[in-house]
Design an enzyme around this catalytic site. Structure first.
Site, short mmCIF file in Angstrom:
data_model
loop_
_atom_site.label_atom_id
_atom_site.label_comp_id
_atom_site.label_asym_id
_atom_site.label_seq_id
_atom_site.Cartn_x
_atom_site.Cartn_y
_atom_site.Cartn_z
N GLN A 1 40.34 38.21 35.98
CA GLN A 1 40.38 37.24 37.08
C GLN A 1 40.96 37.89 38.33
OE1 GLN A 1 39.16 34.02 37.03
NE2 GLN A 1 39.67 33.91 39.20
N ASP B 1 31.27 39.92 34.86
CA ASP B 1 31.40 39.69 36.30
C ASP B 1 30.52 40.65 37.10
OD1 ASP B 1 32.61 37.79 37.78
OD2 ASP B 1 34.60 38.71 37.83
N LYS C 1 36.77 27.61 34.00
CA LYS C 1 35.89 28.48 33.21
C LYS C 1 36.05 28.16 31.71
CE LYS C 1 35.84 31.98 36.79
NZ LYS C 1 36.46 33.17 37.38
#
Ligand code: NAP
Length: 301
Positions: A97, A120, A53
């Site tokens: 994460q 997200d 990422k």
């Protein structure tokens, strides 16, 4: 229709577009987009995902920072990091994460992220917005799959779609996005009876079960388009350098690739699209925070 739905190729094309948007609008925005990634613990797979990422952010011109917290951090420490990022003016997106080390309350921490920085798309408010068809950040993996289907002209309206898996991360938002695109959606899970009978009705089959090689020839027909979300590192041998792995999905690709209408490869299918949608969401949030119109809304389901 291409028989291989190449996520890597589309993700590269999207990166070029995002880089141009960032270059074009940085002056008027007064800064580049900012993404903060919070990583808790030392899980090696998460480490690889976070590094990927970061590299992708660098390629398109997003300023990214990684906040590494120890696995034995207290929930208050993680909440403290989230709060300071919520208040940081140059941070447009915050990504926690997942998975977190055992013992952490994932839901409580996700809920602490400012929903307008939730790149997200997993905050309760944003999942609610998805259900209601309101604008807001969308979960990266299903949104990436929608973009890949659209790019490859896979028809959805009126089609029978089966999604295997009902997680908040993939299966449920996927089903909602497909439903919003006027598909007739069946959501299968571990208690579904006669899975091959169910999946054989599918024009489109999205597999997010997290079980290596679950789906084979018996589950699909010649008309099926297959999206394989699963990603697994299977140990194949050990030498002096350590264990060697190969990647596979939830689908026995070798067995069905020549039978079905189209399929996503693993690797190179859904994975790169997930990262691309994180970039899209970050650029969208940057434009939102800087009072600019979104130039990427056509990419969001
Ligand atoms: P998850 O939370 O473990 O959910 C798995 C779902 O699959 C559950 O709903 C489960 O049913 C269902 N399931 C399990 N075994 C099944 C079976 N034999 N038949 C039918 N359904 C079954 O997993 P997830 O987070 O959604 O992730 C799924 C997979 O996608 C994993 O391999 C993950 O690594 C991968 N993934 C990939 C990406 C990417 O970018 N490529 C992104 C996210 C996830 P129950 O609800 O009944 O337990």
């Amino acid at each position: 229709m291409e028989s291989l739905l190449d996520g890597k190729k589309l993700a590269s094309a999207l990166e070029l577009r995002l880089k141009k948007d960032i270059d074009d609008f940085s002056d008027v925005a007064g800064r580049r987009p900012g993404l903060a990634v919070i990583r808790v613990g030392e899980d090696p797979a998460s480490g690889v995902y976070v590094a990927n990422k970061e590299k992708a952010c660098k390629r398109v011109g997003i300023d990214s920072s990684v906040h590494n917290l120890k696995a034995d951090s207290s929930p208050e420490e993680i909440l403290g990091t989230i709060n300071s990022l919520n208040n940081a003016l140059k941070i447009d997106g915050i990504l926690l994460q997942l998975p977190l080390p055992k013992g952490f309350d994932e839901k409580q921490l996700l809920k602490a992220i400012n929903p307008e920085k939730d790149v997200d798309g997993l905050h309760t408010l944003n999942l609610g917005r998805l259900i209601k068809g309101e604008e807001g950040p969308r979960s990266c993996t299903p949104a990436g799959i929608m973009a890949l289907l659209r790019y490859n002209n896979i028809p959805l309206e009126g089609k029978n779609v089966v999604v295997i898996g009902r997680s908040i991360l993939v299966g449920k938002p996927m089903a909602l996005m497909l439903q919003a695109a006027n598909a007739t959606v069946t959501l299968a899970h571990s208690k579904t009876l006669n899975l091959p009978e169910v999946t054989n009705q599918a024009d489109l089959l999205v597999v997010a079960a997290g079980k290596p090689n679950l789906i084979g020839s018996e589950h699909v027909s010649e008309k099926t388009v297959v999206v394989d979300v699963g990603i697994h590192r299977i140990p194949i041998s050990t030498d002096s350098m350590g264990k060697k792995f190969k990647l596979c999905g939830d689908v026995r690709a070798n067995e069905i690739a020549s039978k079905v209408r189209a399929i996503t490869p693993v690797p190179g299918g859904v994975g790169p699209m997930t990262v691309a949608m994180l970039l899209v969401n970050t650029v969208d949030r940057w434009q939102f925070h800087c009072g600019l119109s979104s130039t990427v809304s056509d990419l969001l389901p």
